[in-house]
Design an enzyme around this catalytic site. Structure first.
Site, PDB file in Angstrom:
ATOM      1  N   ASN A   1      -3.362   6.785  -0.676  1.00 17.83           N
ATOM      2  CA  ASN A   1      -2.656   6.941   0.603  1.00 17.83           C
ATOM      3  C   ASN A   1      -1.817   8.203   0.630  1.00 17.83           C
ATOM      4  O   ASN A   1      -1.618   8.811   1.678  1.00 17.83           O
ATOM      5  CB  ASN A   1      -1.801   5.709   0.884  1.00 17.83           C
ATOM      6  CG  ASN A   1      -2.668   4.577   1.419  1.00 17.83           C
ATOM      7  OD1 ASN A   1      -3.818   4.796   1.776  1.00 17.83           O
ATOM      8  ND2 ASN A   1      -2.127   3.381   1.453  1.00 17.83           N
TER       9      ASN A   1
ATOM     10  N   SER B   1       0.833  -1.212   0.000  1.00 21.91           N
ATOM     11  CA  SER B   1       0.000   0.000   0.000  1.00 21.91           C
ATOM     12  C   SER B   1       0.865   1.260   0.000  1.00 21.91           C
ATOM     13  O   SER B   1       0.355   2.344  -0.174  1.00 21.91           O
ATOM     14  CB  SER B   1      -0.898  -0.003   1.221  1.00 21.91           C
ATOM     15  OG  SER B   1      -0.095  -0.066   2.374  1.00 21.91           O
TER      16      SER B   1
ATOM     17  N   HIS C   1      -3.104  -2.957  -5.389  1.00 22.62           N
ATOM     18  CA  HIS C   1      -3.366  -2.501  -4.011  1.00 22.62           C
ATOM     19  C   HIS C   1      -4.853  -2.634  -3.703  1.00 22.62           C
ATOM     20  O   HIS C   1      -5.663  -1.858  -4.204  1.00 22.62           O
ATOM     21  CB  HIS C   1      -2.895  -1.039  -3.877  1.00 22.62           C
ATOM     22  CG  HIS C   1      -3.188  -0.438  -2.535  1.00 22.62           C
ATOM     23  ND1 HIS C   1      -3.359   0.914  -2.363  1.00 22.62           N
ATOM     24  CD2 HIS C   1      -3.388  -0.999  -1.310  1.00 22.62           C
ATOM     25  CE1 HIS C   1      -3.632   1.158  -1.082  1.00 22.62           C
ATOM     26  NE2 HIS C   1      -3.652   0.013  -0.436  1.00 22.62           N
TER      27      HIS C   1
ATOM     28  N   GLU D   1      -6.319  -0.303  -6.702  1.00 26.41           N
ATOM     29  CA  GLU D   1      -5.325   0.629  -7.259  1.00 26.41           C
ATOM     30  C   GLU D   1      -4.253  -0.225  -7.936  1.00 26.41           C
ATOM     31  O   GLU D   1      -3.579  -1.013  -7.288  1.00 26.41           O
ATOM     32  CB  GLU D   1      -4.725   1.443  -6.113  1.00 26.41           C
ATOM     33  CG  GLU D   1      -4.568   2.912  -6.367  1.00 26.41           C
ATOM     34  CD  GLU D   1      -4.038   3.647  -5.131  1.00 26.41           C
ATOM     35  OE1 GLU D   1      -3.962   4.879  -5.187  1.00 26.41           O
ATOM     36  OE2 GLU D   1      -3.699   2.981  -4.123  1.00 26.41           O
TER      37      GLU D   1
END
Ligand code: T1G
Length: 702
Positions: free
Chosen positions: A485, A414, A435, A447
């Protein structure tokens, strides 16, 4: 056969007229389709040799609704109402031949017919609420007359289609047939032979009478359906319109439905939800993908690591019918992982969301081993182990030795550098990031991280894998935190600062919940575990004074019963803790940060604008292909309310200038140069431009 227009045909055979729509890809009710239908119906009604009519479609589905691309454009007659009124007024029996999906205006069209037949795999529904509107062509007035207001309000407020089997049981369709059009022809011939009375759905009262006399059950059903939808306009309007179906005469109910529809369709929420509808479909398109690049077929999968994420990912494959093997280091870990999967499925069965036999089939597709040789015979490997670079490199070096050529090698990292992971192999072209979001078997977003050397076939295969697993794939470039993120980290920095400056976790979270997120930032931190970020900060040598102090006290969040909030006796309900505010005040004093009252507006701006600023940098660097991809990431991965369209859509509503001015102000107030507006945002402010105008970023299109 008569070609009425480019998208409609009429064929009369043995006294039965078959009207067929052919408007790929989903037979949407565009103006030509409406016009063609109206003409065909008029002709069939005027033709004395015609005794019955079948309404069907060519292609992969029955009508999937109004043409959403026509929304907001000048309206052209005939409207759908005229078409449906013509169907309903017909003295000749009309049967709709449904297959694939009959959605929105498509189901409303069918409800205008006297009868409906469908193939066994068909699904029917009124999903308009997902576009921020309500069924606008009689769906909220006719469906209750078939299934009753209680079922109708649940179906329309949720917007979820039902299977043909349920539709038959509920009275939406009259028969399940093997082949839609021949089946409908046979049905209409039976109606003619038995001289069945032609009852218009609009005239049916039997299913609404009881509710008209006592609406208590309806009100309870409406209340249940509207739970957790405060602030969202369309669901409440849907419920009101269904309420009208038994409290008003039909024509007045239709009139009210129209008014509600016109209000919603021009509203911001519907604009936002339509933006997300098209954006999630656009996100799967990779602009620089050479024509002809085909994804590899995925018949078998392997997941490295049977922990929470690994188990969830394995469930995705099993749910999609793909045999998957989990590779673990020990039998004990393996059994723990397999047991967790079984208990997750068991909860779904208990809740009635999954049938026992379906669970058994899925569990049977999930195998486990500690023998890595299983990797030699798989199409895709997804590594889902602990977030540690050395461990990831070791695993990918091992995969490189075992996996057959062309196997897609993916990491569920991540945050870590996908290029560095790929460099541990001799085939970096076959390496991508995939991800998933926790819980991986539930969250829709995927992702896909494109490394510097990730090949086009690898990207194409990863996107296809995402679709196969029922995910919404978004391709992101390789950088720290990728798209989601990286922006979340920006919000986290502001959260920490707001704590120091005087806001309590519950103040900030209240603003975020009011905005429409399902969970506040601090509550989300406690759910994920504060120790995760603490370990990363220690690794990077960065600090978050208040949160670090909480972690030093062992307050990791829900898992330790205390974090930013207290969780009494294992509950998941966050309870504010004055100790946290006291600790923040001590840290502020030690750091010389002046504490003050912070307004809700300032909290909202600092929870959104720094993220939007980061989005501008992400676009400028080509890490995201389009601004709308960023909106899809946040809507499906981080709980950004779809009816607010996503960070970039929201920014366009506010305006780049206002956001830049606010960021300048907060940069000065906090002394954080990182809050200074990004170049792309300043350019938009100067030109009066919008994120929506940016289109595909240069780097991505190269
Ligand atoms: N209008 C225009 N384009 C549409 C469309 C629609 N209704 N539905 C799909 N498309 C496009 C989509 O953008 C994509 O384009 C392609 O078709 C394939 O779609 C009066 C006003 C039917 C279940 O909400 O749920 O009726 O990207 O990739 O996964 O009350 O599409 O290829 O260029 O999604 O197989 C109500 C919306 C409308 C249904 C098929 N109807 N569509 O899924 O393919 S409002 C809906 C879907 C209404 C009335 C009101 C799905 C699908 P492109 P896809 P799929």
């Amino acid at each position: 056969m008569v070609q009425i227009n480019a998208v409609t045909t009429l064929e009369v055979k043995d006294g039965i007229a078959v009207i067929a729509v052919n408007n790929p890809p989903v037979n949407a009710l565009s103006h030509p389709v409406r016009e063609g239908l109206f003409t065909a119906i008029t002709q069939a009604l005027a033709d004395d040799s015609v005794h019955g009519i079948v309404l069907g479609c060519e292609g992969r589905t029955f009508v999937a609704g109004a043409d959403i691309t026509e929304f907001g454009k000048p309206f052209k007659q005939p409207g759908l109402h005229e078409v449906i009124d013509a169907l309903e007024a017909s003295p000749k029996p009309i049967v709709a031949a449904i297959f694939g999906t009959a959605l929105g205006g498509g189901l409303e069209l069918a409800l205008g017919c006297h009868f409906r037949v469908a193939s066994a795999d068909a699904r029917v529904g009124l999903p308009e609420v997902k576009l921020g509107i309500l069924p606008g062509a009689g769906g909220t007035q006719r469906l209750p007359r078939l299934v009753g207001p209680e079922k109708a309000v649940a179906m329309i407020v949720a917007g979820t289609p039902v299977t043909a089997k349920i539709a038959l049981a509920d009275g939406i369709i009259d028969e399940i047939v093997a082949d839609p059009i021949p089946g409908a022809v046979a049905f209409v011939q039976k109606v003619l032979a038995e001289q069945k009375p032609l009852v218009k759905v609009r005239d049916r009262e039997d299913k609404i009478l009881a509710t008209r006399e006592n609406p208590a059950a309806f009100e309870a059903a409406a209340k249940a359906a509207l739970k957790k939808l405060a602030g969202v306009e369309a669901p409440a309007a849907c419920a009101q319109s269904v309420r009208n179906s038994f409290s008003l005469p039909f024509d007045e109910g239709m009139k009210a439905e129209r008014e509600l529809f016109m209000q919603l369709i021009s509203g911001e929420q519907s604009l936002a939800q339509r933006h997300i509808f098209f954006s999630e479909r656009e996100a799967a398109k990779v602009p620089d993908m050479p024509a002809g690049v085909k994804p590899a077929s995925l018949k078998k999968a392997v997941v490295i690591g049977g922990g929470t994420m690994g188990g969830g990912i394995a469930m995705c494959f099993a749910n999609a019918g793909v045999p998957v093997t989990i590779v673990e280091t020990t039998d004990e870990f393996l059994q723990k992982g397999l047991d967790r999967i079984k208990s997750t499925y068991a909860v779904s069965v208990e809740r009635g969301a999954l049938k026992q036999d379906a669970m058994d089939k899925r569990v049977a597709l999930i195998a486990g081993t500690t023998d890595w040789n299983v990797i030699a015979d798989t199409d895709i490997v997804i590594e889902a182990v602990f977030e540690e670079m050395a461990l990831k490199k070791e695993i990918f070096a091992k995969l490189d030795k075992i996996a057959k050529p062309g196997t897609l090698l993916a990491s569920n990292t991540s945050t870590l550098d996908v290029d560095a992971i790929a460099a541990a192999t001799s085939r970096p072209g076959d390496v991508v990031g995939m991800h998933f979001f926790s819980p991986a078997n539930v969250m829709k977003l995927l992702e896909i991280v494109r490394g510097e050397k990730s090949s086009f076939p690898s990207i194409a295969t990863a996107v296809a894998a995402g679709k196969l697993l029922g995910k919404i794939p978004v391709v992101a470039g390789n950088c720290d935190g990728f798209i989601g993120n990286r922006m979340l980290h920006r919000r986290g920095t502001e959260c920490e600062r707001l704590l120091l400056e005087g806001a309590a976790p519950q103040d900030v979270d209240a603003v975020i919940l009011k905005f429409g997120f399902p969970m506040g930032a601090f509550a989300m931190g406690d759910l994920a575990g504060l120790d995760v970020g603490w370990r990363i900060r220690k690794h990077r040598g960065t600090k978050a004074p208040v949160t670090d102090a909480l972690c030093e006290l062992g307050r990791y969040g829900q898992k330790t019963g205390k974090g930013y909030y207290i969780y009494e006796n294992g509950s998941r309900t966050p309870t504010p803790d004055p100790e946290v505010t006291k600790l923040a005040a001590e840290k502020a004093e030690a750091l010389g940060v002046k504490r003050r009252n912070i307004t809700e507006q300032e909290i909202l701006e600092r929870m959104t604008y720094p993220m939007i600023n980061e989005a501008a940098k992400i676009l400028d660097e080509g890490i995201a292909v389009r601004a709308s991809d960023i909106d899809v990431v946040w809507a499906y991965g981080y709980g950004w309310p779809v009816w607010r369209g996503g960070p970039c859509f929201y920014a366009d509503l506010i305006g780049a200038k206002a956001i830049c001015d606010a960021l300048e102000h907060y940069a000065e107030l906090t002394g954080d140069a990182g809050l200074k507006p990004a170049k792309l945002l300043l350019d938009l402010a100067a030109s009066g431009g919008k994120f929506a105008d940016i289109g595909v970023t240069k780097k991505a299109a190269a």
